[in-house]
Scaffold this motif. Structure first.
Motif, PDB file in Angstrom:
ATOM      1  N   LEU A   1       0.818  -1.218   0.000  1.00 19.13           N
ATOM      2  CA  LEU A   1       0.000   0.000   0.000  1.00 19.13           C
ATOM      3  C   LEU A   1       0.851   1.267   0.000  1.00 19.13           C
ATOM      4  N   PRO A   2       1.912   1.374   0.804  1.00 22.29           N
ATOM      5  CA  PRO A   2       2.719   2.596   0.777  1.00 22.29           C
ATOM      6  C   PRO A   2       3.319   2.907  -0.605  1.00 22.29           C
ATOM      7  N   ALA A   3       3.761   1.884  -1.340  1.00 18.91           N
ATOM      8  CA  ALA A   3       4.295   2.112  -2.687  1.00 18.91           C
ATOM      9  C   ALA A   3       3.197   2.615  -3.623  1.00 18.91           C
ATOM     10  N   ALA A   4       2.002   2.042  -3.516  1.00 17.27           N
ATOM     11  CA  ALA A   4       0.880   2.503  -4.337  1.00 17.27           C
ATOM     12  C   ALA A   4       0.525   3.949  -3.999  1.00 17.27           C
ATOM     13  N   MET A   5       0.526   4.268  -2.710  1.00 18.31           N
ATOM     14  CA  MET A   5       0.224   5.641  -2.283  1.00 18.31           C
ATOM     15  C   MET A   5       1.232   6.627  -2.876  1.00 18.31           C
ATOM     16  N   ARG A   6       2.506   6.297  -2.817  1.00 10.97           N
ATOM     17  CA  ARG A   6       3.545   7.186  -3.370  1.00 10.97           C
ATOM     18  C   ARG A   6       3.305   7.411  -4.855  1.00 10.97           C
ATOM     19  N   PHE A   7       2.955   6.357  -5.592  1.00  6.02           N
ATOM     20  CA  PHE A   7       2.714   6.477  -7.025  1.00  6.02           C
ATOM     21  C   PHE A   7       1.532   7.409  -7.314  1.00  6.02           C
ATOM     22  N   TYR A   8       0.427   7.169  -6.648  1.00  2.00           N
ATOM     23  CA  TYR A   8      -0.772   7.971  -6.926  1.00  2.00           C
ATOM     24  C   TYR A   8      -0.610   9.419  -6.464  1.00  2.00           C
ATOM     25  N   GLU A   9       0.150   9.646  -5.420  1.00  2.00           N
ATOM     26  CA  GLU A   9       0.417  11.009  -4.951  1.00  2.00           C
ATOM     27  C   GLU A   9       1.513  11.682  -5.764  1.00  2.00           C
ATOM     28  N   ASP A  10       2.683  11.042  -5.865  1.00  2.00           N
ATOM     29  CA  ASP A  10       3.855  11.677  -6.457  1.00  2.00           C
ATOM     30  C   ASP A  10       3.854  11.672  -7.977  1.00  2.00           C
ATOM     31  N   VAL A  11       3.400  10.585  -8.596  1.00  2.00           N
ATOM     32  CA  VAL A  11       3.417  10.493 -10.056  1.00  2.00           C
ATOM     33  C   VAL A  11       2.144  11.067 -10.659  1.00  2.00           C
ATOM     34  N   LEU A  12       0.986  10.633 -10.155  1.00  2.00           N
ATOM     35  CA  LEU A  12      -0.276  11.115 -10.725  1.00  2.00           C
ATOM     36  C   LEU A  12      -0.749  12.427 -10.110  1.00  2.00           C
ATOM     37  N   GLY A  13      -0.221  12.785  -8.944  1.00  2.00           N
ATOM     38  CA  GLY A  13      -0.590  14.055  -8.317  1.00  2.00           C
ATOM     39  C   GLY A  13      -1.975  14.074  -7.715  1.00  2.00           C
ATOM     40  N   LEU A  14      -2.515  12.908  -7.352  1.00  2.00           N
ATOM     41  CA  LEU A  14      -3.851  12.866  -6.763  1.00  2.00           C
ATOM     42  C   LEU A  14      -3.795  13.263  -5.287  1.00  2.00           C
ATOM     43  N   THR A  15      -4.902  13.777  -4.793  1.00  2.00           N
ATOM     44  CA  THR A  15      -5.009  14.233  -3.416  1.00  2.00           C
ATOM     45  C   THR A  15      -5.776  13.219  -2.577  1.00  2.00           C
ATOM     46  N   LEU A  16      -5.215  12.893  -1.418  1.00  2.00           N
ATOM     47  CA  LEU A  16      -5.898  12.000  -0.483  1.00  2.00           C
ATOM     48  C   LEU A  16      -7.161  12.694   0.019  1.00  2.00           C
ATOM     49  N   ALA A  17      -8.311  12.079  -0.236  1.00  2.00           N
ATOM     50  CA  ALA A  17      -9.595  12.672   0.148  1.00  2.00           C
ATOM     51  C   ALA A  17     -10.146  12.048   1.426  1.00  2.00           C
ATOM     52  N   ILE A  18      -9.960  10.733   1.572  1.00  2.00           N
ATOM     53  CA  ILE A  18     -10.479  10.006   2.729  1.00  2.00           C
ATOM     54  C   ILE A  18      -9.409   9.009   3.166  1.00  2.00           C
ATOM     55  N   ASP A  19      -9.000   9.097   4.427  1.00  2.00           N
ATOM     56  CA  ASP A  19      -7.996   8.177   4.960  1.00  2.00           C
ATOM     57  C   ASP A  19      -8.687   7.240   5.943  1.00  2.00           C
ATOM     58  N   GLN A  20      -8.835   5.985   5.537  1.00  2.00           N
ATOM     59  CA  GLN A  20      -9.481   4.988   6.381  1.00  2.00           C
ATOM     60  C   GLN A  20      -8.461   4.005   6.955  1.00  2.00           C
ATOM     61  N   GLY A  21      -7.211   4.445   7.055  1.00  2.00           N
ATOM     62  CA  GLY A  21      -6.168   3.578   7.584  1.00  2.00           C
ATOM     63  C   GLY A  21      -5.633   2.658   6.519  1.00  2.00           C
ATOM     64  N   TRP A  22      -6.174   1.446   6.416  1.00  2.00           N
ATOM     65  CA  TRP A  22      -5.721   0.476   5.422  1.00  2.00           C
ATOM     66  C   TRP A  22      -6.381   0.672   4.057  1.00  2.00           C
ATOM     67  N   CYS A  23      -7.173   1.717   3.933  1.00  2.00           N
ATOM     68  CA  CYS A  23      -7.792   2.106   2.659  1.00  2.00           C
ATOM     69  C   CYS A  23      -7.611   3.609   2.488  1.00  2.00           C
ATOM     70  N   LYS A  24      -6.987   3.985   1.377  1.00  2.00           N
ATOM     71  CA  LYS A  24      -6.724   5.390   1.077  1.00  2.00           C
ATOM     72  C   LYS A  24      -7.514   5.752  -0.170  1.00  2.00           C
ATOM     73  N   ILE A  25      -8.360   6.769  -0.054  1.00  2.00           N
ATOM     74  CA  ILE A  25      -9.224   7.156  -1.166  1.00  2.00           C
ATOM     75  C   ILE A  25      -8.749   8.501  -1.708  1.00  2.00           C
ATOM     76  N   TYR A  26      -8.417   8.501  -3.016  1.00  2.00           N
ATOM     77  CA  TYR A  26      -7.871   9.677  -3.687  1.00  2.00           C
ATOM     78  C   TYR A  26      -8.884  10.242  -4.669  1.00  2.00           C
ATOM     79  N   GLN A  27      -8.995  11.569  -4.680  1.00  2.00           N
ATOM     80  CA  GLN A  27      -9.885  12.222  -5.634  1.00  2.00           C
ATOM     81  C   GLN A  27      -9.176  12.344  -6.975  1.00  2.00           C
ATOM     82  N   ILE A  28      -9.860  11.903  -8.026  1.00  2.00           N
ATOM     83  CA  ILE A  28      -9.364  12.046  -9.394  1.00  2.00           C
ATOM     84  C   ILE A  28      -9.858  13.358  -9.978  1.00  2.00           C
ATOM     85  N   CYS A  29     -11.143  13.621  -9.794  1.00  2.00           N
ATOM     86  CA  CYS A  29     -11.805  14.856 -10.192  1.00  2.00           C
ATOM     87  C   CYS A  29     -13.093  14.909  -9.385  1.00  2.00           C
TER      88      CYS A  29
END
Length: 129
Positions: free
Chosen positions: A20-48
Motif C-alpha cells: 500500500l505505501p508504494a501505491a500511495m507514493r505512485f498515486y500522490e507523487d506520479v499522478l498528483g492525486l489528493t488524499l480525500a479520505i484516509d481509512q487507515g488500510w484504505c486510502k481514497i484519492y480524488q481524481i476529479c
C-alpha cells in the motif's frame, strides 16, 4: 418498494495492493492525486469532482490482490501530450505509444501502476467524445 432517488455523492473504484505505501507514493507523487479520505488500510484519492480511486491493503480488504488485473483506470485530461511527455520522462512501466482512436474520438496512452493496474490518460479529439 422504489429505489431511493437522491443524487449519488461520489464514485470510488477500489484497487487491491500488497504494498500500500508504494501505491500511495505512485498515486500522490506520479499522478498528483489528493488524499480525500484516509481509512487507515484504505486510502481514497480524488481524481476529479465525484470520481475517486481507493487503494486497499489486500490483507484487510474485501478482495485480494491478483496477478491478472482485467480493469483499467481511465483519466481524461485537457493536455494528453503534456501528460505523455511527463510519462516518458518518468519512464512509467509498460508505457504505450500515444495513439488515436478515431472511432471513439480520443488520443490516449496507457501504462501500469506499481502492481500492474493499467491506467489510461486520454483527451477528446472531437466534441461529445
Amino acid at each position: 418498494m422504489s429505489r431511493p432517488d437522491a443524487a449519488n455523492q461520489l464514485a470510488i473504484t477500489f484497487f487491491y495492493y500488497r504494498d500500500l505505501p508504494a501505491a500511495m507514493r505512485f498515486y500522490e507523487d506520479v499522478l498528483g492525486l489528493t488524499l480525500a479520505i484516509d481509512q487507515g488500510w484504505c486510502k481514497i484519492y480524488q481524481i476529479c469532482p465525484g470520481a475517486h480511486v481507493g487503494l486497499v491493503d489486500e490483507a484487510k480488504g474485501m478482495n485480494k490482490w491478483a496477478a491478472v488485473k482485467p480493469v483499467q483506470l481511465c483519466i481524461r485530461v485537457p493536455d494528453v501530450d503534456g501528460w505523455y511527455d511527463y510519462a516518458l520522462a518518468k519512464r512509467l512501466d509498460n508505457l504505450s505509444k500515444l495513439f488515436v482512436n478515431d472511432e471513439i474520438g480520443i488520443r490516449a496512452f496507457v501504462f501500469n501502476d506499481p502492481e500492474g493496474y493499467q491506467i489510461e490518460i486520454q483527451s477528446a479529439i472531437r466534441q461529445g467524445a
